[in-house]
Design an enzyme around this catalytic site. Sequence first.
Site, PDB file in Angstrom:
ATOM      1  N   PRO A  52       0.825  -1.211   0.000  1.00 26.57           N
ATOM      2  CA  PRO A  52       0.000   0.000   0.000  1.00 26.57           C
ATOM      3  C   PRO A  52       0.861   1.264   0.000  1.00 26.57           C
ATOM      4  CG  PRO A  52      -0.068  -1.074   2.154  1.00 26.57           C
ATOM      5  CD  PRO A  52       0.748  -1.964   1.265  1.00 26.57           C
ATOM      6  N   ASP A  53       0.206   2.362  -0.374  1.00 24.66           N
ATOM      7  CA  ASP A  53       0.884   3.660  -0.516  1.00 24.66           C
ATOM      8  C   ASP A  53       0.825   4.367   0.838  1.00 24.66           C
ATOM      9  OD1 ASP A  53       1.878   6.053  -1.469  1.00 24.66           O
ATOM     10  OD2 ASP A  53       0.066   6.591  -2.587  1.00 24.66           O
ATOM     11  N   ALA A  54       1.776   4.040   1.716  1.00 22.07           N
ATOM     12  CA  ALA A  54       1.692   4.519   3.103  1.00 22.07           C
ATOM     13  C   ALA A  54       3.079   4.725   3.715  1.00 22.07           C
ATOM     14  CB  ALA A  54       0.861   3.539   3.927  1.00 22.07           C
TER      15      ALA A  54
END
Length: 290
Positions: A52-54
Amino acid sequence: MARKSIFRLLKEKSQLLAIGGHDGLTGRLGERAGFDLIWASGFQISASNGLPDANILDMSVQLAAACQINDAVSIPVLADCDNGYGNAVNAAYTARKFSRAGIAGICIEDNIFPKRCSFYDGARRELVSAKEHALKIKACKDGADGELFVIGRTEALIAGYSIEDALDRAESYADAGADAVLIHSKEKTPDQIIEFARKWTRATPLVAVPTTYDTITAAELGKLGCRIVIFANHGLRASIQAVEKAYAKLIGAGRASVLKEDIVSLNKVFELVGVKDLEESERKYLPTAE
Ligand code: SPV
Ligand code: MG
């Protein structure tokens, strides 16, 4: 031929269109399609790692991906640098590393560290203060080695703040030296962006990312002052759909020829990756058998 800077392209064209990429091949496909810039998308680079983009991937992974794109294309690369991977000191180091690597521009958003993708549900989004983010942008401009196009991005509308709050933030980023301001929205319609753009009085150009408000055209956004439009993740999403369909067909049929109409030829891949150049080099530099 020397690669043009984003500053120069903005003088030559009224609007620049960017396409998201995450590696050399996606960058090259974007250049061939006619886009002006490749957006080294944090969302895509994370997704291509199955993550995920985190802020799970660190700066060096994002830099390596941006460099891979940069090496494969001759148009400028605009790198999504999330929140600068920390505070202003981290962001200044990011600006130095990306500029020294020859990346044309970076974008720094006012999410806290670690960030979460603008479109993820969950707890109320926290932003750093406008003052802190403005200083971060100044740190990026000061920290860059040579010319680096620095975009100050606000997530104010994503976080549920008012248009006025978003304008205040964007103005302070422009005042801090941002070369452009990215105003992001996760609404299904472009109303927020239209209102924001109509109230924007600074000379600093606007950047839009029409992912959720996807019916507005780049030309319409251009009329509102959006000099850069980023189609951030459409290559990735097109390829996921194509690959899923192809795999389902293949596993069902058990015969590769079932995909004849769905896949490119091997020659197309050879051409895209420069096999002709390889052969030329082999002819020139490898000794032939006596
Ligand atoms: C990205 O591509 O990583 C972006 C754009 O930051 S968005 O995903 O729309 O936030
Ligand atoms: Mg991103």
